[in-house]
Structures are given as C-alpha cells and as structure tokens.
Design an enzyme around this catalytic site. Structure first.
Site, PDB file in Angstrom:
ATOM      1  N   ALA A  97      59.738   7.267 -20.710  1.00  0.00           N
ATOM      2  CA  ALA A  97      59.509   8.692 -20.929  1.00  0.00           C
ATOM      3  C   ALA A  97      58.322   8.899 -21.859  1.00  0.00           C
ATOM      4  CB  ALA A  97      60.753   9.332 -21.506  1.00  0.00           C
ATOM      5  N   ALA A 143      41.614  46.336  25.019  1.00  0.00           N
ATOM      6  CA  ALA A 143      41.588  45.974  23.593  1.00  0.00           C
ATOM      7  C   ALA A 143      40.238  46.264  22.953  1.00  0.00           C
ATOM      8  CB  ALA A 143      41.937  44.498  23.432  1.00  0.00           C
ATOM      9  N   ASP A 192      47.661  47.461  22.326  1.00  0.00           N
ATOM     10  CA  ASP A 192      48.398  47.945  21.141  1.00  0.00           C
ATOM     11  C   ASP A 192      49.860  48.248  21.459  1.00  0.00           C
ATOM     12  OD1 ASP A 192      48.168  50.225  22.661  1.00  0.00           O
ATOM     13  OD2 ASP A 192      47.162  51.435  21.143  1.00  0.00           O
ATOM     14  N   ASN A 251      53.772  58.856  30.280  1.00  0.00           N
ATOM     15  CA  ASN A 251      53.016  57.719  30.778  1.00  0.00           C
ATOM     16  C   ASN A 251      52.875  56.726  29.632  1.00  0.00           C
ATOM     17  OD1 ASN A 251      51.156  55.940  31.828  1.00  0.00           O
ATOM     18  ND2 ASN A 251      49.425  57.353  31.638  1.00  0.00           N
ATOM     19  N   GLY A 285      50.566  61.291  27.467  1.00  0.00           N
ATOM     20  CA  GLY A 285      50.386  61.881  28.775  1.00  0.00           C
ATOM     21  C   GLY A 285      51.732  62.091  29.456  1.00  0.00           C
ATOM     22  N   ARG A 292      42.430  55.757  13.446  1.00  0.00           N
ATOM     23  CA  ARG A 292      43.601  56.285  12.719  1.00  0.00           C
ATOM     24  C   ARG A 292      44.296  55.227  11.874  1.00  0.00           C
ATOM     25  NH1 ARG A 292      47.057  59.351  17.180  1.00  0.00           N
ATOM     26  NH2 ARG A 292      45.770  58.167  18.633  1.00  0.00           N
ATOM     27  N   GLY A 299      36.713  55.884  27.545  1.00  0.00           N
ATOM     28  CA  GLY A 299      37.999  56.162  28.165  1.00  0.00           C
ATOM     29  C   GLY A 299      38.588  54.953  28.863  1.00  0.00           C
TER      30      GLY A 299
END
Length: 459
Positions: free
Chosen positions: A423, A10, A103, A170, A140, A16, A78
C-alpha cells in the site's frame, strides 16, 4: 414479380425547428428521424431507395451512406417538385413507388406493407395513406365522394370551411404506379396559396383522367405523425419510447418504470432481464438473460453477459461478461473487455482495458490502458499512470497479483504473477513474479513532537 421503389423526401431545412441541425437529422430515441424511415424501408425488399436531399445534403449523405441513392433538390418548390428530382433514376420503369416523408420516424413496416398490398388489390394508379385525428389543423384533408372513393386532397390553407371540418388527413405517404407518377408530374402547377408544386395534385389529375385513386386508412394515426417543430419531436420521442418498451415487455423483459426508461430501437434484450428506472440504453447494445441494469445507468454499444448487474453507472462500447458486478457510480469507457465474475466497484473508472475473470477493483481507482489477469485484487485508490502528457503507455498486471491501496503504477510497467505491491507505493519498475514491492518513504516517528506543536502559549 413487381418492381418496388421508394422515394424519401428529406430536402427541407425545417425552419420551425429553429435549429442549425437539418430537420430530418433531429434524433428520436437516439437515431435521426430519416434513419428510422430508411430502417423500415429496408425491410420491404425494395429494388431502389432514393432520398431527395437539399438543405444539409452532405450531412444527410454522411448519416445514411450507401444505404440509399440520392437526388438533389436545389430549390424547395414543393413535394411534387421534390419527387420530380428522382426522374432520372426512375422514369419509364415498371413497378410501384412508395413516397415517404423523412420526418415521419414512427411509420412501421407493417403499415407500409398493407399500403402496398391495398394498392395492388385495388389496381389503383395512386393510393394515399390516411388517418383520422381529433385536430387536423395544418394537414391536407382527404375529401371522399358519395361512394367513399377519394375525390381529392386539399391542403389546409387551400381548404374551404366545410373541408377544414374533415378529420381524415393525408399523411404524406403514397403508393404510385411508377410510370403514371412521372408521366403526370409535369402537369402539376403551382397555382395555390403557397405557390408550390403539390404532390397531392397528382390525385386530381388522375381523377380527371378517370384513373383509379384509392386510400388506405391506418388504425394507428400516431405512426403517421410528421415532425415539424420541437413539440412534435418530443411527442414522437414519447411514442417511440412507449412502443419500444412495450415490445420488450411483451418479450419477457421487466421494465420497472417504463415512463422513466429509454431504450433505443436497435437494442436487443433477452427475457428475464430487469431494467430499473432512470436507465438509458442506446446503440447496438445486446443484453443477455438475467442481467439487472440500473437504476440510473447509461449503456451504449455494449455486450452485457448473463446475470450481470450494473447499478448507477455508465458503460460505453465495451464487452461485459457473465456475473459481473459494476457500480454503483462506476465508469467503463470504450474498448474495455471485462470477463466473467469481475467486480468493478464504486467510483472506479476503467478505460481501454482487459480485466480477466475473477478480478476485483472494488473502489476509487483508475485503470487505463491496462491488462489485468485472473484473480487480481486491486486496492482502493490505485491509479495506473498511463499518460505522460504526450503518449499513452500500457500496464500489465498478471494473474493473482495483489495491488495495495493508494498505489501508483507508472506505465509502462509489468506486475508479475502472484506479486504484491505494498500500500502507498509508487511503482515505476517491473515487479517479478511472487515478489513484494515496496516503494515509499521510510516511516519515522518523533516521540512527543506533537506536544511541542500543540503546546498552548502562556497567557
């Protein structure tokens, strides 16, 4: 018993998404994506859950709290590098480690259990969760050998033309022998198009060492969707909505138009509840049998009693009793408690108030910071004046009182049991039980005065 761990990736910013909000905190059906992942992992009876954080680390920690341990990835180099950040917490421990992306909000407990079981049955060092999809662009590819075993996983940008034709992908979810995982991570290099340390390279290292590599292919590729942009986010929202609505319908809830009904996964609904179109139900809401919610209503963090009806209204963080009728166009604000057989009618706003059984506020009123007793009738246009510009004050209306139309009750004030407020009155003193209180200017009629005003001048 085998120890079981999980690592949640995370740390990415999610460029994007084009957002100031970090990717894994973008909501799907009201909850951040990473929270959906943690919710599923918590059902697996794990020994440890470790979340790898980077961008927005403090915000992620604030959201998840102590439900997970944390490891910090200073530079995003990575997925292999990300997993390596958990080394201090997991290295040299026996057991199995599940690696999941933060995600992937649609992953289900059942699939993760099947992945674990498949990994143990095949006695593999690595098992990858795979799926077949029509358009695998960007994913992948899982390359199998002639025997059907996993030969390698190649990232899309590094795949040959032939490899890019493969539709088995993957999903980014893995199960590893924990000691093997951390023993070989140091051997992963960044000799690839992205210059990153890929976690799937562990599979190639395992194959070179003649270790068992397995794959479990899910029947539902939708649950493996990774959300990288707003288009995928909307798609995940739609799929989650469908999943939740179908769950409730199978369990006896009538959802008149599932396409126009949004129910968070955390909501609990009994059978024989009817949900009308345009309704949004969020948070830890619990709805009892026989209730009718909607159309076009918004409910959040509420307890809704049996056979209660809520139409065209907003109700937040409140408790609603049995056979209550709310709306249309009512607003029940937080910390309100509405007991059985109460009516809160059109254009009524209730805030931080107790309304006991049998009372009625039928239309066009504001009831704030008020205790309303049993069988009270509050007339149209009544306002409890609770705020002096600095502090809030309380109004008490005791059992059986009658509040006439267009009355202002200036707090702090108490209306006694069985009392009547005429009232048009503005009340700033307590009214005794069974009294009639009138607080308005005396009416004066001037005979024929209107004729003088309306008399037309001679031409």
């Amino acid at each position: 018993m085998t120890n079981k761990y999980a690592i949640v990736l995370a740390a990415g910013q999610g460029t994007r998404m084009k957002s100031k909000l970090y990717k894994v905190l973008h909501p799907v059906m009201g909850s951040p994506m990473v929270e959906h992942v943690i919710n599923q992992l918590e059902t697996l009876d794990l020994d440890k859950i470790i979340t790898i954080v980077g961008h927005g680390a403090e915000k992620v920690k604030e959201q998840l709290g102590n439900r997970t341990l944390y490891a910090f990835q200073k530079e995003q180099l990575g997925t292999g590098h990300a997993v390596q950040q958990a080394e201090d917490l997991l290295k040299n421990k026996d057991g199995l480690t599940l690696v999941v992306c933060g995600d992937t909000p649609l992953l289900k407990q059942e699939t993760l259990l099947k992945l674990y079981n498949h990994h143990q049955e095949t006695k593999a060092k690595v098992t990858v969760l795979t799926a077949s999809i029509a358009d695998p662009t960007g994913y992948g590819r899982v390359i199998r050998n002639q025997s059907g075993d996993v030969a390698k996983i190649v990232e899309h940008k590094d795949a040959s033309e032939a490899e890019q034709l493969v539709t088995e992908i993957n999903t980014g979810t893995y199960c590893f022998d924990n000691q093997f995982l951390f023993d070989v991570l140091d051997q992963v290099t960044n000799n690839n198009a992205q210059g990153e340390y890929y976690l799937p390279d562990v599979i190639e290292i395992a194959k070179m060492g003649n270790e068992k590599v397995s794959a479990y292919k899910t029947d539902d590729p939708n649950e493996t969707i990774g959300v990288n942009d707003r288009i995928a986010l909307a798609h995940a929202e739609k799929l989650m909505k469908q999943r939740v609505n179908e769950y409730h319908m199978i369990n006896g809830v009538t959802i008149v138009d599932p396409d126009q009904t949004y129910i968070a996964p955390s909501v609990k609904i009994a059978s024989d509840v009817v949900i009308e179109p345009g309704t949004v139900i969020r948070g830890k809401t619990v709805i009892a049998t026989g209730a009718v919610i909607g159309p076009n209503s918004e409910i959040e963090d509420c307890l809704i009693g049996e056979s209660t009806i809520i139409k065209h209204s907003v109700v937040h963080q409140s408790e609603i009793g049995v056979n209550v009728n709310i709306g249309p166009f009512a607003h029940v604000r937080p910390q309100s408690e509405i007991h059985d057989h109460v009516k809160v009618g059109n254009f009524v706003e209730v805030k931080k108030s107790l309304i006991e059984s049998g009372s009625k506020i039928s239309h066009l009123s504001y009831i704030g910071d008020t205790d309303v007793g049993k069988d009270v009738n509050i007339g149209c246009g009544t306002i409890t004046v609770n705020y002096d510009g600095k502090d809030k004050f309380k109004t008490i209306i005791k059992d059986g009182a009658f509040i006439g139309c267009n009355s202002n009750l200036i707090a702090p004030v108490t209306i006694g049991e069985g009392a009547i407020v005429a009232a048009g009155s503005t009340i700033n003193k307590n009214v005794p039980a069974d009294a009639l209180s009138i607080a308005r200017s005396k009416q004066e009629n001037k005979e024929n005065y209107a004729k003088k005003i309306n008399k037309k001048p001679n031409k």
